[in-house]
Design a protein around this motif. Structure first.
Motif, short mmCIF file in Angstrom:
data_model
loop_
_atom_site.label_atom_id
_atom_site.label_comp_id
_atom_site.label_asym_id
_atom_site.label_seq_id
_atom_site.Cartn_x
_atom_site.Cartn_y
_atom_site.Cartn_z
N TRP A 13 0.83 -1.21 0.00
CA TRP A 13 0.00 0.00 0.00
C TRP A 13 0.87 1.26 0.00
O TRP A 13 0.58 2.22 -0.73
CB TRP A 13 -0.92 0.02 1.22
CG TRP A 13 -1.98 -1.04 1.30
CD1 TRP A 13 -2.36 -1.73 2.41
CD2 TRP A 13 -2.82 -1.54 0.24
NE1 TRP A 13 -3.36 -2.62 2.11
CE2 TRP A 13 -3.67 -2.51 0.79
CE3 TRP A 13 -2.92 -1.24 -1.12
CZ2 TRP A 13 -4.60 -3.20 0.02
CZ3 TRP A 13 -3.86 -1.93 -1.88
CH2 TRP A 13 -4.68 -2.89 -1.31
N ARG A 14 1.89 1.26 0.82
CA ARG A 14 2.75 2.46 0.93
C ARG A 14 3.52 2.72 -0.36
O ARG A 14 3.74 3.87 -0.75
CB ARG A 14 3.68 2.32 2.14
CG ARG A 14 2.93 2.43 3.47
CD ARG A 14 3.74 1.89 4.63
NE ARG A 14 4.89 2.74 4.94
CZ ARG A 14 5.13 3.26 6.14
NH1 ARG A 14 4.27 3.06 7.13
NH2 ARG A 14 6.20 3.98 6.35
N GLN A 17 1.08 4.24 -2.73
CA GLN A 17 0.82 5.62 -2.33
C GLN A 17 1.98 6.54 -2.70
O GLN A 17 1.78 7.71 -3.04
CB GLN A 17 0.57 5.68 -0.83
CG GLN A 17 0.13 7.05 -0.33
CD GLN A 17 -0.01 7.09 1.18
OE1 GLN A 17 -0.38 6.09 1.80
NE2 GLN A 17 0.27 8.24 1.77
N ASP A 68 -1.73 11.09 2.95
CA ASP A 68 -2.73 10.31 2.24
C ASP A 68 -3.54 11.17 1.27
O ASP A 68 -3.86 10.75 0.16
CB ASP A 68 -3.69 9.63 3.23
CG ASP A 68 -2.95 8.66 4.14
OD1 ASP A 68 -2.01 8.01 3.65
OD2 ASP A 68 -3.29 8.57 5.33
N GLY A 89 -1.36 11.89 -1.76
CA GLY A 89 -1.28 10.72 -2.63
C GLY A 89 -2.54 10.51 -3.43
O GLY A 89 -2.50 10.21 -4.63
N SER A 93 -2.10 3.77 -7.52
CA SER A 93 -1.82 4.83 -6.53
C SER A 93 -3.07 5.20 -5.75
O SER A 93 -3.01 5.42 -4.54
CB SER A 93 -1.26 6.07 -7.24
OG SER A 93 -0.08 5.76 -7.94
N SER A 148 -3.59 4.97 -1.69
CA SER A 148 -3.92 6.16 -0.89
C SER A 148 -5.21 5.98 -0.11
O SER A 148 -5.32 6.41 1.04
CB SER A 148 -4.01 7.38 -1.80
OG SER A 148 -2.77 7.64 -2.41
#
Length: 470
Positions: free
Chosen positions: A230-231, A234, A397, A400, A449, A453
């Motif tokens: 996930w990161r 993001q 967040d 992103g 992406s 986010s």
């Protein structure tokens, strides 16, 4: 009054351009200032974190790829400012006008929704970023006075309100061409805080005795395998947000004085200068921030308190961020302001409330044209965006997500489609296929992406309590 015609486009004169409007005075340098103001924004502060998720290989490569795509598609978009001849063709004053001149009705409506939604999102993101910097100033002074381990809890809401009040005042500047001075001030401020962040990163690397970080970014164990995914996704959104300015490119181009050379040539040169300068800054700030903190790189380099001292230098940097964001907010929101006011005037052309301008005298024999509709509508917009910002203060967040949803459609898809129509690129030709492949690749990055986010926002909401000090 006698009007002497000059050589150039039909209908051009000493005081007016070929479209009958007062002569534009923008140059390569004012256009570059507008772009730098729009591009070097709060996004630069999240780049150390973004590189930290991707690592020393994928991080810089992703940044270079985004810079190339942004420059290339911006060059395509610059060719769409005039329909037909690049020197004498009909002008498209806004991004929406360019889409309307080249594409069909559904795409026009879709573009309008996406562009103005993105502008609203940027207004919210900039309000959040400005308040975080103002909070950081207070916390920095608190840490200096009470020690680095002090809680120093500060409520960001009063600072968001202060930023909103400033934007209410500046939003009364009638149109884009009159905020050139604000863009230049904001551009100087962006270089100021970026340089401070870079300098502090270099000092921290020297203090550490070497470079931190790894080739693949934050390691499994420090975060879970799913969080790593996930990161990383993001991080692409953060980088995309840092390069996002295409939605106001046509509006910037419309400030450039008439040819020769053509506005498109000037805009392409301004874009090249601006993207090159910002990429160098981004690479330096992002890489040095990651080198200084490694896996612990903060989501916001100057407000995440990787640095505590010298506190006064951090204060200067954060003041510069706030001043820059005041200008950047206006650069981004002017197209939305103009669209709503034009639509209202066309819908109710006889309304005194919408059309009447009251001349308010100012010093030095000047006057300000006060419009009540503009005053109320723009004030309402700023108030609403400020309230939403107070409910969702997640800088990383939000950055992103905004970068993700705005990058493909507005920076890639519409410029590519308009260019194909404008230049009559043959379907299934080599150039057409390459442009479509570029668009598809960017679409895949945008979707990934956005998912990353959203996952970050959902995670933050589990622990967030609105209107509480942090």
């Amino acid at each position: 009054m006698e009007v002497s015609l000059e050589l150039g486009a039909p209908g051009a004169s000493k005081w007016f351009d070929d479209d009958g409007r007062v002569k534009r005075t923008g140059t390569l340098w004012t256009a570059s200032a507008h772009i730098i103001t729009a591009v070097i924004g709060s996004g630069v502060l999240s780049l150390a974190w973004a590189i930290g998720q991707l690592g020393w290989v994928a991080g810089p490569v992703a940044m270079l790829l985004f810079s190339f795509v942004t420059y290339y598609t911006s060059a395509l978009l610059a060719d769409c400012y005039r329909s037909g001849d690049p020197n004498t063709g009909k002008r498209n004053y806004t991004y929406m006008d360019a889409v309307r001149a080249n594409l069909d009705g559904f795409k026009v409506k879709l573009c309008g929704c996406l562009q103005y939604l993105n502008i609203v999102g940027v207004a919210i993101g900039y309000t959040i970023a400005a308040s975080i910097s103002m909070v950081a100033i207070e916390r920095s002074n608190c840490f200096h006075k009470n020690g680095d381990d002090s809680p120093c809890r500060v409520n960001s809401n009063p600072y968001m309100i202060m930023f909103g009040v400033a934007e209410i005042i500046f939003s009364q500047i009638p149109d884009f061409d009159q905020i050139w001075w604000l863009s230049i001030v904001a551009a100087v401020m962006s270089f100021t805080y970026s340089s401070i962040g870079l300098s502090l990163g270099i000092v921290q690397v020297i203090k550490n005795g070497g470079v931190k970080g790894s080739l693949t970014g934050i390691s499994i164990g420090t975060v879970s395998e799913m969080d790593k995914i996930w990161r990383s996704l993001q991080a692409f959104g953060d980088i995309a947000f840092a390069y996002s300015y295409s939605i106001i490119l046509i509006e910037i181009q419309d400030t450039i004085r008439a040819p020769p050379p053509s506005e498109a040539k000037v805009m392409k040169r301004a874009t090249l200068i601006s993207v090159a300068v910002t990429t160098i800054f981004y690479m330096l700030c992002g890489c040095m921030g990651y080198a200084a903190f490694g896996d612990m790189a903060p989501g916001n380099l100057l407000t995440g308190f990787g640095f505590y001292n010298p506190y006064w230098l951090l204060d200067i940097a954060n003041v510069a961020i706030v001043v820059h964001l005041i200008g950047a907010y206006q650069v981004y929101c002017q197209p939305l302001f103009a669209f709503v006011e034009k639509w209202a005037l066309e819908t109710w052309p006889r309304s005194q409330f919408i059309g009447k301008e009251i001349h308010v005298p100012l010093p030095a024999r000047r006057s300000y044209k006060l419009n009540l509709f503009r005053l109320i509508w723009r004030t309402t917009f700023v108030v609403v965006s400020t309230v939403v910002s107070m409910l969702l203060p997640f800088f990383n967040d939000v950055v992103g997500f905004l970068g993700a949803i705005g990058f493909w459609p507005l920076t890639v898809y519409f410029p590519v489609e308009m260019y194909i129509v404008q230049k009559k690129v043959a379907r299934w030709s080599t150039k057409w296929v390459c442009l479509q492949l570029l668009s598809l690749a960017c679409l895949a990055i945008t979707i990934a992406s956005a998912v990353g986010s959203v996952a970050g926002v959902v995670s933050d909401l589990k622990f967030y309590r609105p209107f509480k000090a942090s």
